[in-house]
Design a protein around this motif. Structure first.
Motif, PDB file in Angstrom:
ATOM      1  N   ALA A  55       2.715   1.682  -3.432  1.00 51.63           N
ATOM      2  CA  ALA A  55       1.819   2.044  -4.527  1.00 51.63           C
ATOM      3  C   ALA A  55       1.329   3.492  -4.416  1.00 51.63           C
ATOM      4  O   ALA A  55       1.105   4.151  -5.434  1.00 51.63           O
ATOM      5  CB  ALA A  55       0.627   1.092  -4.554  1.00 51.63           C
ATOM      6  N   SER A  56       1.177   3.982  -3.190  1.00 50.61           N
ATOM      7  CA  SER A  56       0.686   5.353  -3.027  1.00 50.61           C
ATOM      8  C   SER A  56       1.616   6.377  -3.666  1.00 50.61           C
ATOM      9  O   SER A  56       1.174   7.439  -4.108  1.00 50.61           O
ATOM     10  CB  SER A  56       0.508   5.674  -1.539  1.00 50.61           C
ATOM     11  OG  SER A  56       1.769   5.749  -0.879  1.00 50.61           O
ATOM     12  N   TRP A  57       2.903   6.054  -3.743  1.00 45.66           N
ATOM     13  CA  TRP A  57       3.854   6.989  -4.333  1.00 45.66           C
ATOM     14  C   TRP A  57       3.693   7.112  -5.846  1.00 45.66           C
ATOM     15  O   TRP A  57       4.115   8.116  -6.437  1.00 45.66           O
ATOM     16  CB  TRP A  57       5.281   6.580  -3.987  1.00 45.66           C
ATOM     17  CG  TRP A  57       5.639   6.906  -2.577  1.00 45.66           C
ATOM     18  CD1 TRP A  57       5.594   6.075  -1.497  1.00 45.66           C
ATOM     19  CD2 TRP A  57       6.075   8.175  -2.072  1.00 45.66           C
ATOM     20  NE1 TRP A  57       5.972   6.733  -0.354  1.00 45.66           N
ATOM     21  CE2 TRP A  57       6.275   8.023  -0.687  1.00 45.66           C
ATOM     22  CE3 TRP A  57       6.319   9.417  -2.661  1.00 45.66           C
ATOM     23  CZ2 TRP A  57       6.709   9.067   0.126  1.00 45.66           C
ATOM     24  CZ3 TRP A  57       6.745  10.460  -1.868  1.00 45.66           C
ATOM     25  CH2 TRP A  57       6.939  10.289  -0.492  1.00 45.66           C
ATOM     26  N   LEU A  58       3.091   6.129  -6.498  1.00 49.50           N
ATOM     27  CA  LEU A  58       2.865   6.236  -7.937  1.00 49.50           C
ATOM     28  C   LEU A  58       1.938   7.393  -8.263  1.00 49.50           C
ATOM     29  O   LEU A  58       2.107   8.077  -9.281  1.00 49.50           O
ATOM     30  CB  LEU A  58       2.280   4.926  -8.482  1.00 49.50           C
ATOM     31  CG  LEU A  58       3.188   3.695  -8.440  1.00 49.50           C
ATOM     32  CD1 LEU A  58       2.429   2.462  -8.931  1.00 49.50           C
ATOM     33  CD2 LEU A  58       4.432   3.926  -9.280  1.00 49.50           C
ATOM     34  N   ASN A  59       0.953   7.619  -7.412  1.00 48.70           N
ATOM     35  CA  ASN A  59       0.053   8.753  -7.602  1.00 48.70           C
ATOM     36  C   ASN A  59       0.684  10.043  -7.108  1.00 48.70           C
ATOM     37  O   ASN A  59       0.530  11.107  -7.732  1.00 48.70           O
ATOM     38  CB  ASN A  59      -1.266   8.494  -6.869  1.00 48.70           C
ATOM     39  CG  ASN A  59      -2.295   9.563  -7.149  1.00 48.70           C
ATOM     40  OD1 ASN A  59      -2.667   9.787  -8.293  1.00 48.70           O
ATOM     41  ND2 ASN A  59      -2.763  10.249  -6.112  1.00 48.70           N
ATOM     42  N   THR A  60       1.430   9.972  -6.015  1.00 50.54           N
ATOM     43  CA  THR A  60       2.025  11.175  -5.433  1.00 50.54           C
ATOM     44  C   THR A  60       3.016  11.822  -6.385  1.00 50.54           C
ATOM     45  O   THR A  60       2.999  13.044  -6.579  1.00 50.54           O
ATOM     46  CB  THR A  60       2.723  10.833  -4.098  1.00 50.54           C
ATOM     47  OG1 THR A  60       1.750  10.351  -3.172  1.00 50.54           O
ATOM     48  CG2 THR A  60       3.404  12.049  -3.520  1.00 50.54           C
ATOM     49  N   VAL A 104       0.834  -1.205   0.000  1.00 50.84           N
ATOM     50  CA  VAL A 104       0.000   0.000   0.000  1.00 50.84           C
ATOM     51  C   VAL A 104       0.872   1.260   0.000  1.00 50.84           C
ATOM     52  O   VAL A 104       0.617   2.207  -0.750  1.00 50.84           O
ATOM     53  CB  VAL A 104      -0.945  -0.004   1.218  1.00 50.84           C
ATOM     54  CG1 VAL A 104      -1.722   1.306   1.292  1.00 50.84           C
ATOM     55  CG2 VAL A 104      -1.898  -1.185   1.154  1.00 50.84           C
ATOM     56  N   ASP A 105       1.881   1.277   0.828  1.00 53.43           N
ATOM     57  CA  ASP A 105       2.739   2.456   0.918  1.00 53.43           C
ATOM     58  C   ASP A 105       3.498   2.699  -0.377  1.00 53.43           C
ATOM     59  O   ASP A 105       3.588   3.837  -0.858  1.00 53.43           O
ATOM     60  CB  ASP A 105       3.727   2.302   2.080  1.00 53.43           C
ATOM     61  CG  ASP A 105       3.033   2.287   3.428  1.00 53.43           C
ATOM     62  OD1 ASP A 105       1.869   2.706   3.485  1.00 53.43           O
ATOM     63  OD2 ASP A 105       3.649   1.850   4.417  1.00 53.43           O
TER      64      ASP A 105
END
Length: 522
Positions: free
Chosen positions: A64-69, A61-62
């Motif tokens: 993958a969140s950076w792909l959007n960030t 989860v952590d």
């Protein structure tokens, strides 16, 4: 003579005299519209399908969140500098190059499974996408003659009302119907190639101006890139890292604000800046209108973020099942936006009243949803979404009219960079505020309900199964109550915006000639 009245700098290319408006130029402009929507959809669809992408790539989860960030941070970074770069290369050539880069990255990304490489490619894609959207506004200001310019602005408005809501349907179609997550990125290939062809054929070629590299405020650019990037990352990752309890978030937001202030000071005094922040002080409609726009974007998240959260958490809906709530807003937007533009050409219409009425409709939609319960599904949300659709078209098109009507042709490129930077910031800021407010209210309601359960279990013996069921029901109700509180907060914010809208300067309906718009104090 004051500093703000000094000899003006040479105009950016976006302010050059427009070519005669005809079918060929309109075709090129539609190509620019397609590429801007493509960029917005890539961000939105990628965020909605992040769970599926995470599963395919085996990311946590952590991670993958950076792909959007990294995408939204790069998008925000690119917005103030897009028009400047198009000045050097020419609008036509720059747009085709950036669109081509965006398409190439969209093709490559699904083949890459290394996390570090994905972050780099997504950030480059965000830079390209962030450069495409400001080009749309400057093209509308440049190519559309005054008697029809509002129609160009209504097409730009679709990037804020149509594209984000269409994302639900597209994400669901690619993942749940066609079962190919790569289409999340490959959807950009036909759109981008079509846009390149249309722009190549329809947009006139301006002369290049490579000498302007020597006039670039490199120090200001570095400060802006670092500052805006740090703010975007801090806001997007803040909730996950528990905000001010994280030294990284404190450093990102504090340092980002400091660097952005330095960037704005540089832009204020530099003779040939990327943007002109002093215009926000000199023109009431710009300063007040753009401030309203930031908070309006946050209020507009009530039409997508909150209902999707409700349906996903309580009913297990995926993007395909959520698509009706997006389509109810997206589908009528082209007609509604053009209809509002047509209405504003009537001499008896006051754009401030129309905009205030639109915000009032959005507030009414939020108030309807304050009665949300755990049994609500899409059928109970239809009325609110219809009000949102009408209200968003009225508010955004009128805002663009009230702000761009006080802009002189020489100032158009600076204003395009400013409003798009604030637009990207408003979405990031709004998402962070709503997410944090929701979590606080959910925690509050959860504590209250758990306390009540504790009192009940102390006086009435409960079996383990009954206690577990009661606890699960309390968790569900805490979510619903927090959602209702979020709707109340956004409804109150919308109502608070209305007096500021009415304080903007009155702008008369555009004349059917090239005279400047009439303004008077509201």
């Amino acid at each position: 003579m004051s500093a703000n009245q000094a000899t003006p700098a040479p105009p950016p290319a976006g302010s050059m005299p427009a070519a005669p408006f005809n079918g060929r130029l309109l075709t090129g402009f539609i190509g620019i519209v397609i590429s801007a929507m493509m960029a917005g959809l890539s961000n939105r669809v990628g965020a909605l399908a992040l769970v599926d992408i995470r599963g395919v790539l085996g990311l946590g989860v952590d991670e993958a969140s950076w792909l959007n960030t990294v995408y939204i941070a790069a998008e925000l970074i690119a917005m103030p500098f897009s028009i400047w770069l198009s000045t050097i290369m020419s609008l036509r050539r720059f747009h085709m190059l950036v669109t081509g880069l965006f398409v190439l990255l969209s093709f490559v990304i699904p083949w890459i499974h290394d996390w570090s490489a994905l972050l780099m490619l997504r950030s480059l894609q965000g830079l390209a996408g962030g450069m495409l959207i400001p080009i749309l506004m400057v093209a509308a200001l440049r190519f559309f003659p005054l008697p029809v310019r509002l129609y160009g602005m209504s097409l730009y408005a679709l990037t804020a009302t149509f594209s984000p809501n269409l994302g639900f349907w597209l994400a669901g179609t690619w993942v749940d119907i066609l079962f190919d997550w790569r289409l999340i990125y490959w959807q950009n290939l036909p759109l981008g190639l079509l846009a390149i062809v249309m722009v190549y054929w329809g947009i006139p070629q301006d002369p290049t101006r490579p000498e302007r590299f020597k006039q670039t405020d490199w120090f200001g650019m570095v400060c802006g890139v670092i500052g805006l990037g740090m703010i975007a990352i801090g806001l997007d990752q803040g909730e996950r890292m528990d905000w001010w309890r994280s030294y990284l978030i404190c450093w990102l937001i504090g340092g980002g604000i400091s660097m952005t202030v330095v960037f704005l000071i540089c832009q204020w005094y530099y003779p040939i800046p990327f943007i002109k922040p002093q215009l926000l002080v000199q023109r009431r409609n710009l300063g007040m209108g753009f401030s309203i726009f930031v908070f309006l974007l946050m209020v507009m998240l009530s039409s997508s973020k909150l209902p999707a959260m409700h349906l996903e958490a309580l009913w297990g809906y995926r993007s395909l099942q959520n698509s009706p709530i997006g389509l109810l807003i997206a589908v009528p937007q082209p007609i509604l936006s053009l209809g509002v533009a047509l209405l504003l050409y009537r001499k008896w219409v006051d754009a401030r009243i129309v905009m205030a009425s639109g915000i009032a409709l959005i507030a009414a939609a939020c108030l309807i949803c304050t009665h949300i319960t755990s049994s609500w599904i899409i059928e109970q949300l239809v009325l609110a979404q219809v009000l949102q659709a009408v209200g968003q078209a009225m508010a955004v098109v009128c805002l663009l009219f009230l702000t761009t009507s006080v802009v002189q042709p020489m100032e158009g490129p600076y204003v395009a960079g400013t409003i798009n930077t604030l637009r990207a910031f408003g979405v990031i800021f709004g998402g962070a505020v709503i997410g944090h407010f929701f979590r606080l209210r959910q925690h509050f309601h959860s504590e209250m309900l758990v306390d009540r359960i504790g009192l009940i279990s102390a006086s009435i013996p409960l079996s383990q199964d009954n206690l577990a069921a009661l606890t699960d029901s309390a968790r569900q109700q805490a979510f619903v109550l927090a959602n209702a509180d979020s709707y109340r907060m956004l409804a109150a914010l919308a109502v608070l915006l209305i007096p500021f809208v009415l304080r903007m300067d009155y702008i008369a309906a555009p004349a059917r000639q090239t005279s400047a718009p009439i303004t008077k104090k509201g």
